[in-house]
Design a protein around this motif. Structure first.
Motif, PDB file in Angstrom:
ATOM      1  N   THR A 149      17.086  48.536  17.898  1.00 47.24           N
ATOM      2  CA  THR A 149      18.319  48.712  17.135  1.00 47.24           C
ATOM      3  C   THR A 149      19.559  48.285  17.909  1.00 47.24           C
ATOM      4  OG1 THR A 149      18.437  51.029  17.871  1.00 47.24           O
ATOM      5  CG2 THR A 149      17.378  50.584  15.743  1.00 47.24           C
ATOM      6  N   LYS A 150      19.471  48.301  19.257  1.00 49.04           N
ATOM      7  CA  LYS A 150      20.620  47.919  20.077  1.00 49.04           C
ATOM      8  C   LYS A 150      20.824  46.408  20.139  1.00 49.04           C
ATOM      9  CE  LYS A 150      20.397  51.986  23.092  1.00 49.04           C
ATOM     10  NZ  LYS A 150      20.229  52.470  24.496  1.00 49.04           N
ATOM     11  N   THR A 151      19.768  45.632  19.853  1.00 50.83           N
ATOM     12  CA  THR A 151      19.862  44.170  19.990  1.00 50.83           C
ATOM     13  C   THR A 151      19.561  43.417  18.702  1.00 50.83           C
ATOM     14  OG1 THR A 151      17.541  44.023  20.733  1.00 50.83           O
ATOM     15  CG2 THR A 151      19.235  44.270  22.433  1.00 50.83           C
ATOM     16  N   GLN A 152      19.153  44.116  17.646  1.00 56.90           N
ATOM     17  CA  GLN A 152      18.655  43.421  16.460  1.00 56.90           C
ATOM     18  C   GLN A 152      19.718  42.600  15.725  1.00 56.90           C
ATOM     19  OE1 GLN A 152      18.803  47.218  13.313  1.00 56.90           O
ATOM     20  NE2 GLN A 152      16.887  46.590  14.263  1.00 56.90           N
ATOM     21  N   GLY A 153      21.004  42.893  15.977  1.00 60.65           N
ATOM     22  CA  GLY A 153      22.055  42.129  15.307  1.00 60.65           C
ATOM     23  C   GLY A 153      22.484  40.873  16.045  1.00 60.65           C
ATOM     24  N   ILE A 154      21.904  40.604  17.211  1.00 58.42           N
ATOM     25  CA  ILE A 154      22.279  39.433  18.012  1.00 58.42           C
ATOM     26  C   ILE A 154      21.756  38.152  17.363  1.00 58.42           C
ATOM     27  CG2 ILE A 154      21.978  38.293  20.256  1.00 58.42           C
ATOM     28  CD1 ILE A 154      21.732  41.105  21.496  1.00 58.42           C
ATOM     29  N   ARG A 155      22.589  37.139  17.297  1.00 56.32           N
ATOM     30  CA  ARG A 155      22.175  35.842  16.759  1.00 56.32           C
ATOM     31  C   ARG A 155      21.203  35.178  17.727  1.00 56.32           C
ATOM     32  NH1 ARG A 155      24.797  38.083  13.217  1.00 56.32           N
ATOM     33  NH2 ARG A 155      26.416  37.110  11.945  1.00 56.32           N
ATOM     34  N   VAL A 156      20.222  34.455  17.181  1.00 51.62           N
ATOM     35  CA  VAL A 156      19.217  33.776  18.006  1.00 51.62           C
ATOM     36  C   VAL A 156      19.026  32.337  17.526  1.00 51.62           C
ATOM     37  CG1 VAL A 156      16.811  33.730  18.757  1.00 51.62           C
ATOM     38  CG2 VAL A 156      17.971  35.930  18.465  1.00 51.62           C
ATOM     39  N   ILE A 157      19.155  31.393  18.465  1.00 51.84           N
ATOM     40  CA  ILE A 157      18.794  30.005  18.206  1.00 51.84           C
ATOM     41  C   ILE A 157      17.625  29.668  19.110  1.00 51.84           C
ATOM     42  CG2 ILE A 157      19.488  27.575  18.313  1.00 51.84           C
ATOM     43  CD1 ILE A 157      22.326  28.410  17.759  1.00 51.84           C
ATOM     44  N   MET A 158      16.502  29.268  18.516  1.00 49.65           N
ATOM     45  CA  MET A 158      15.321  28.917  19.299  1.00 49.65           C
ATOM     46  C   MET A 158      15.370  27.456  19.719  1.00 49.65           C
ATOM     47  SD  MET A 158      11.925  30.838  17.933  1.00 49.65           S
ATOM     48  CE  MET A 158      11.635  32.530  18.448  1.00 49.65           C
TER      49      MET A 158
END
Length: 243
Positions: free
Chosen positions: A73-82
């Motif tokens: 829950t602490k990191t789930q909102g971070i944007r991710v580009i693979m």
């Protein structure tokens, strides 16, 4: 005003340096990790706004890093580009199912990547569902389940048509050049795609039936998806290939 933070989880030292240099020039604060395990540690201590995540990492691979990131829950909102050297269609679908926001195949140009980073960071929605499902003009595209519907009817789209629809609709109102759409349709032979991109758009319009005119031709540029509150043009857009 504090700088936006980007964490680069990438085991290629040269690529780390190139990305770090260019992102810092753009005003970002950058942190580095060279394997998935170190990347997860840095995620929690650095608290980035966006992660550039290599798929093929030592110790813990990129998909598992992304899965753990989304489960916390602490990191789930971070944007991710693979970032990946593999371009099979299944890799992209699996990456999106794990929660990646975007997907870039190596080799890539740094400047377009930075534009995509800035576009992701401009998104204001905090609900994960809102980022994975687009509903516009009676069309619903679900990126996680890889489905699309028009007026509630399931569409039988090819992987290329699905990616075209997702790319155009999530940036409704913005024109896309043919080369830019090719980038979103990676996973196929680039030369073949360049010759047939207009065919894919035409087929997608046909499958959308009476909603096909939401994909408009922009003369001399490429294509765009009509914005949500934009009225239907009095004169129907031509379905001929963009110049």
């Amino acid at each position: 005003m504090s700088k936006q933070k980007i964490l680069i989880i990438e085991d290629e030292r040269a690529l780390q340096e190139v990305l770090s240099y260019n992102l810092e020039r753009e005003g970002f604060e950058v942190a580095l990790a060279s394997d998935g395990q170190d990347g997860l540690r840095r995620l929690r201590s650095f608290e980035p706004d966006l992660v550039l995540l290599d798929l093929m990492l030592p110790v813990i691979d990129g998909l598992e890093v992304c899965r753990q990131l989304r489960a916390d829950t602490k990191t789930q909102g971070i944007r991710v580009i693979m970032l990946t050297a593999r371009s099979e269609e299944v890799d992209e679908i699996v990456g999106f199912n794990m929660g990646a926001d975007d997907y870039v195949t190596k080799p890539f140009k740094v400047k377009p990547l930075i534009h995509r980073i800035k576009a992701l960071l401009r998104r204001t929605g905090t609900d994960r569902q809102n980022r994975d499902v687009i509903s516009i003009h009676g069309i619903e595209i679900d990126r996680v389940n890889h489905t699309a519907k028009a007026r509630g009817q399931l569409l039988d789209l090819t992987p290329t048509e699905f990616r075209l629809l997702w790319a155009l609709s999530r940036s409704a109102g913005r024109p896309f050049g043919r080369n830019e759409l090719m980038d979103h349709c990676r996973g196929e032979d680039a030369n073949a795609l360049e010759r047939t991109i207009d065919v894919h758009v035409r087929s997608l319009r046909q499958k959308l039936r009476d909603l096909g005119d939401v994909i408009e031709t922009v003369r001399g540029v490429g294509y765009r998806f009509r914005a949500e509150n934009e009225p239907t043009p009095a004169v129907t857009e031509s379905n001929e290939p963009a110049e």
